[in-house]
Scaffold this motif. Structure first.
Motif, PDB file in Angstrom:
ATOM      1  N   LEU A  54      89.069  72.756  16.218  1.00 45.19           N
ATOM      2  CA  LEU A  54      89.180  73.966  15.402  1.00 45.19           C
ATOM      3  C   LEU A  54      90.637  74.367  15.222  1.00 45.19           C
ATOM      4  CD1 LEU A  54      86.203  76.130  16.742  1.00 45.19           C
ATOM      5  CD2 LEU A  54      86.409  75.070  14.478  1.00 45.19           C
ATOM      6  N   LYS A  55      91.442  74.220  16.261  1.00 47.62           N
ATOM      7  CA  LYS A  55      92.862  74.573  16.161  1.00 47.62           C
ATOM      8  C   LYS A  55      93.622  73.580  15.271  1.00 47.62           C
ATOM      9  CE  LYS A  55      94.870  76.112  19.984  1.00 47.62           C
ATOM     10  NZ  LYS A  55      95.252  76.250  21.412  1.00 47.62           N
ATOM     11  N   ALA A  56      93.087  72.374  15.125  1.00 52.76           N
ATOM     12  CA  ALA A  56      93.677  71.414  14.199  1.00 52.76           C
ATOM     13  C   ALA A  56      93.322  71.734  12.755  1.00 52.76           C
ATOM     14  CB  ALA A  56      93.205  69.998  14.548  1.00 52.76           C
ATOM     15  N   LEU A  58      92.492  75.175  11.690  1.00 50.63           N
ATOM     16  CA  LEU A  58      92.847  76.551  11.335  1.00 50.63           C
ATOM     17  C   LEU A  58      94.082  76.977  12.121  1.00 50.63           C
ATOM     18  CD1 LEU A  58      89.221  77.983  11.462  1.00 50.63           C
ATOM     19  CD2 LEU A  58      90.607  77.744   9.390  1.00 50.63           C
ATOM     20  N   PRO A  59      95.022  77.672  11.478  1.00 47.67           N
ATOM     21  CA  PRO A  59      96.232  78.099  12.187  1.00 47.67           C
ATOM     22  C   PRO A  59      95.926  79.168  13.228  1.00 47.67           C
ATOM     23  CG  PRO A  59      96.162  79.058   9.994  1.00 47.67           C
ATOM     24  CD  PRO A  59      95.025  78.073  10.067  1.00 47.67           C
ATOM     25  N   THR A  60      96.780  79.258  14.250  1.00 48.66           N
ATOM     26  CA  THR A  60      96.602  80.258  15.300  1.00 48.66           C
ATOM     27  C   THR A  60      97.623  81.381  15.130  1.00 48.66           C
ATOM     28  OG1 THR A  60      98.062  79.041  16.794  1.00 48.66           O
ATOM     29  CG2 THR A  60      95.688  78.598  16.954  1.00 48.66           C
ATOM     30  N   GLN A  61      97.271  82.547  15.669  1.00 44.42           N
ATOM     31  CA  GLN A  61      98.162  83.688  15.687  1.00 44.42           C
ATOM     32  C   GLN A  61      98.166  84.288  17.086  1.00 44.42           C
ATOM     33  OE1 GLN A  61     100.210  84.688  13.485  1.00 44.42           O
ATOM     34  NE2 GLN A  61      99.443  84.454  11.398  1.00 44.42           N
ATOM     35  N   GLY A  62      99.271  84.895  17.479  1.00 43.88           N
ATOM     36  CA  GLY A  62      99.387  85.498  18.790  1.00 43.88           C
ATOM     37  C   GLY A  62      99.011  86.966  18.783  1.00 43.88           C
ATOM     38  N   VAL A  63      98.864  87.528  19.977  1.00 46.00           N
ATOM     39  CA  VAL A  63      98.460  88.921  20.121  1.00 46.00           C
ATOM     40  C   VAL A  63      99.464  89.863  19.460  1.00 46.00           C
ATOM     41  CG1 VAL A  63      98.065  90.776  21.792  1.00 46.00           C
ATOM     42  CG2 VAL A  63      97.106  88.496  22.204  1.00 46.00           C
ATOM     43  N   GLN A  64     100.764  89.586  19.625  1.00 44.27           N
ATOM     44  CA  GLN A  64     101.756  90.462  18.995  1.00 44.27           C
ATOM     45  C   GLN A  64     101.645  90.430  17.476  1.00 44.27           C
ATOM     46  OE1 GLN A  64     105.552  91.350  20.857  1.00 44.27           O
ATOM     47  NE2 GLN A  64     105.362  89.429  21.995  1.00 44.27           N
ATOM     48  N   ASP A  65     101.284  89.281  16.905  1.00 41.30           N
ATOM     49  CA  ASP A  65     101.059  89.213  15.457  1.00 41.30           C
ATOM     50  C   ASP A  65      99.905  90.120  15.045  1.00 41.30           C
ATOM     51  OD1 ASP A  65     103.076  87.264  15.029  1.00 41.30           O
ATOM     52  OD2 ASP A  65     101.702  85.692  15.694  1.00 41.30           O
ATOM     53  N   LEU A  66      98.831  90.111  15.845  1.00 39.29           N
ATOM     54  CA  LEU A  66      97.690  90.974  15.532  1.00 39.29           C
ATOM     55  C   LEU A  66      98.109  92.438  15.512  1.00 39.29           C
ATOM     56  CD1 LEU A  66      94.807  89.543  17.777  1.00 39.29           C
ATOM     57  CD2 LEU A  66      95.415  88.885  15.456  1.00 39.29           C
ATOM     58  N   ARG A 230      95.559  82.276  23.371  1.00 40.55           N
ATOM     59  CA  ARG A 230      96.349  81.286  22.629  1.00 40.55           C
ATOM     60  C   ARG A 230      95.541  80.582  21.554  1.00 40.55           C
ATOM     61  NH1 ARG A 230      97.958  78.397  28.185  1.00 40.55           N
ATOM     62  NH2 ARG A 230      95.694  78.700  28.309  1.00 40.55           N
ATOM     63  N   SER A 231      94.271  80.943  21.424  1.00 43.82           N
ATOM     64  CA  SER A 231      93.389  80.233  20.480  1.00 43.82           C
ATOM     65  C   SER A 231      92.761  81.174  19.466  1.00 43.82           C
ATOM     66  CB  SER A 231      92.288  79.491  21.261  1.00 43.82           C
ATOM     67  OG  SER A 231      92.849  78.552  22.150  1.00 43.82           O
ATOM     68  N   ILE A 232      93.514  82.179  19.032  1.00 41.03           N
ATOM     69  CA  ILE A 232      93.023  83.096  17.994  1.00 41.03           C
ATOM     70  C   ILE A 232      93.296  82.453  16.639  1.00 41.03           C
ATOM     71  CG2 ILE A 232      93.204  85.397  16.998  1.00 41.03           C
ATOM     72  CD1 ILE A 232      94.228  86.349  19.741  1.00 41.03           C
ATOM     73  N   LEU A 233      92.251  82.184  15.884  1.00 39.89           N
ATOM     74  CA  LEU A 233      92.345  81.442  14.626  1.00 39.89           C
ATOM     75  C   LEU A 233      92.441  82.397  13.442  1.00 39.89           C
ATOM     76  CD1 LEU A 233      89.561  78.791  15.373  1.00 39.89           C
ATOM     77  CD2 LEU A 233      92.012  78.654  15.899  1.00 39.89           C
ATOM     78  N   TYR A 273      85.864  88.637   8.717  1.00 37.23           N
ATOM     79  CA  TYR A 273      86.965  88.908   9.632  1.00 37.23           C
ATOM     80  C   TYR A 273      88.085  87.883   9.438  1.00 37.23           C
ATOM     81  CZ  TYR A 273      84.238  92.449  11.956  1.00 37.23           C
ATOM     82  OH  TYR A 273      83.524  93.590  12.213  1.00 37.23           O
ATOM     83  N   ARG A 274      89.320  88.372   9.414  1.00 33.58           N
ATOM     84  CA  ARG A 274      90.446  87.451   9.256  1.00 33.58           C
ATOM     85  C   ARG A 274      90.605  86.566  10.480  1.00 33.58           C
ATOM     86  NH1 ARG A 274      96.937  88.859   8.355  1.00 33.58           N
ATOM     87  NH2 ARG A 274      97.645  86.724   8.798  1.00 33.58           N
ATOM     88  N   TYR A 275      90.389  87.130  11.663  1.00 34.50           N
ATOM     89  CA  TYR A 275      90.627  86.409  12.901  1.00 34.50           C
ATOM     90  C   TYR A 275      89.326  86.121  13.641  1.00 34.50           C
ATOM     91  CZ  TYR A 275      95.501  87.867  12.257  1.00 34.50           C
ATOM     92  OH  TYR A 275      96.757  88.076  11.768  1.00 34.50           O
ATOM     93  N   VAL A 276      89.200  84.907  14.169  1.00 30.68           N
ATOM     94  CA  VAL A 276      88.105  84.559  15.065  1.00 30.68           C
ATOM     95  C   VAL A 276      88.709  83.959  16.331  1.00 30.68           C
ATOM     96  CG1 VAL A 276      86.466  84.178  13.183  1.00 30.68           C
ATOM     97  CG2 VAL A 276      87.737  82.234  14.117  1.00 30.68           C
TER      98      VAL A 276
END
Length: 472
Positions: A54-56, A58-66, A230-233, A273-276
């Motif tokens: 899944l991480k390959a 969809l891009p990941t985002q960090g908590v600070q980005d959220l 580390r795996s927020i898509l 939802y934007r993030y999963v």
């Protein structure tokens, strides 16, 4: 937790400080030591391959980005009008030192019910995630098609969502507002075509706990689910929901279709939802589960994982605290159990020996109807709720080998849930310690919250721990 209609007649005239029920000979006695091995856990099946695929894609985002991209606004200060504390209907209420109100859509929604709470003080010894001090809460989807009569097809059970809130940073130009963002929890799997996909997580999410990179979510009848910060898509990195984004593997992602989830016909969906955030691991009770999903509990076998928290008071031995919600009566006098499980500070995962996480302690709860538990420096804190009456904050300590009440009842909000301790020890000389919680009931008449002394309303709130300890 959800309220049960059968309680109404039995509890309408009850008060929070009623005496403990008598228990028949041979039954579990409140406060006695329980069998710690009943809380033992073992790891569930590995999900590493599914998550990696899944991480390959969809891009990941960090908590600070959220937090930076928070698209909803919580209110605090004089702008936070919701007041589930009122004057209290069982003694003087302990007013919170901090309080945050959700935006109107989340405060009033019938679909989503707030339950769990944790924060960076659980996750990090320095109580910072980068430069931020986020709070995280969990909501479960009530999934009633009657709430969406116009189009029941869009009312599939979306499972569990998290809210990441930055309680410290004011919105520019709005000092009483704070940003937050929702993230949908999902369970990864391989579909019939062998492609990595994901589905809604079917949980009540009565408790959550964050340690290092891992978020633990209570799985009531089974144990724990584990998610990784580390795996927020990200399904909408260009932030234009009207246009399907191209994914890392050349497919598309759609954040407009509320009825769909996972990879379908080479498009990734997320109930809008934007993030999963995909599950990465799980822990299952070793002992057989003797409970049902009802409120009453049994005294032996695996407990229910109704709520969880982190105890960081001993830096050398961090622990995950787990307890049961139980509605006791004369037929089922058990009030539930609370246990402690060791955490490996090196990895952030539970410490296992020979594949088994061995609980270090367990006790029968002094009181029933417990919705949340936390432990710090040997003192246990318990939230209890009584339908639409003011809630009850209790304290207990292990004295003479038993878990016994410490001090009297503290009247608090209507509908209190999970607990989280901000330990405040990262500042030079120590900082202010807080006991955080949240409430679940909407502020409307249908919930029965019409008594001026015990009104409803959804808030996140915190008491100074020193104020709680100072109560007789």
């Amino acid at each position: 937790m959800s309220r049960r209609a059968g309680w109404v007649a039995a509890l309408a005239a009850a008060v929070l400080a009623i005496p403990l029920l008598d228990t028949p000979a041979g039954a579990a006695t409140p406060g006695d030591p329980a069998t710690a091995a009943s809380f033992n856990l073992k790891s569930g099946p590995s999900l590493s391959s599914q998550v990696a695929d899944l991480k390959a894609a969809l891009p990941t985002q960090g908590v600070q980005d959220l937090l930076d991209q928070g698209n909803r606004f919580a209110k605090t200060g004089t702008s936070c009008a919701a007041d589930p504390f009122g004057t209290g209907d069982n003694g003087a209420v302990l007013a919170p030192d901090k309080k945050f109100c959700w935006d109107a859509g989340d405060a009033d929604t019938e679909e989503w019910i707030p339950q769990g709470i944790t924060g960076v003080s659980d996750a990090q010894a320095d109580e910072l995630w980068g430069t931020r001090k986020p709070l995280v809460t969990a909501w479960y989807d009530k999934a009633s098609t009657s709430l969406c009569s116009a189009d029941p097809g869009t009312c599939s059970d979306k499972g569990v969502r998290l809210s990441f809130l930055d309680p410290q940073t004011p919105v520019a130009g709005s000092p009483d507002q704070r940003r937050y963002r929702h993230v949908l929890l999902v369970e990864p799997y391989y579909n019939s075509n062998g492609n990595a996909s994901y589905k809604a997580v079917d949980l009540h999410a009565g408790g959550i706990a964050w340690y290092k990179n891992y978020l633990y979510v209570a799985d009531t009848m089974n144990g724990l689910r584990v998610f990784d910060m580390r795996s927020i898509l990200d399904l909408n990195p260009d932030q234009n929901a009207a246009v399907d984004d191209t994914t890392l593997n050349g497919l598309k992602s759609n954040v407009r279709d509320e009825s769909k989830i996972g990879r379908q016909s080479n498009v990734y969906y997320s109930h809008t939802y934007r993030y999963v955030m995909p599950q990465v691991a799980s822990y299952k009770f070793v002992a057989a589960q003797g409970n049902s999903s009802a409120g009453t509990c049994v005294a032996t076998g695996a407990p229910k994982a109704s709520y969880i928290s982190i105890d960081r008071s001993d830096a050398a031995s961090p622990a995950l605290i787990m307890g049961e919600y139980c509605d006791s009566d004369d037929t089922h006098p058990e009030k539930g159990r609370v246990g402690a499980l060791p955490i490996d500070d090196t990895t952030g995962l539970l410490r296992a020996t020979g594949g088994v996480v061995t609980a270090t302690s367990a006790y029968y709860l002094p009181r029933d109807l417990t919705q949340g538990a936390a432990r710090y420096n040997g003192t246990y804190y318990f939230n209890r709720s009584w339908l639409d009456h003011s809630g009850s904050l209790r304290r207990a300590t292990v004295t003479g080998g038993r878990l016994v009440d410490y001090g009297g009842n503290i009247t608090n909000a209507v509908g209190p849930e999970d607990l989280y301790i901000e330990h405040g020890q990262s500042l030079p000389g120590g900082g202010t310690q807080y006991l955080w919680s949240l409430t679940e009931h909407r502020a409307d008449g249908t919930a029965g919250c019409t008594d001026a002394g015990s009104p409803c309303g959804r808030v996140i709130y915190a008491h100074r721990l020193s104020d709680v300890l100072a109560r007789p």
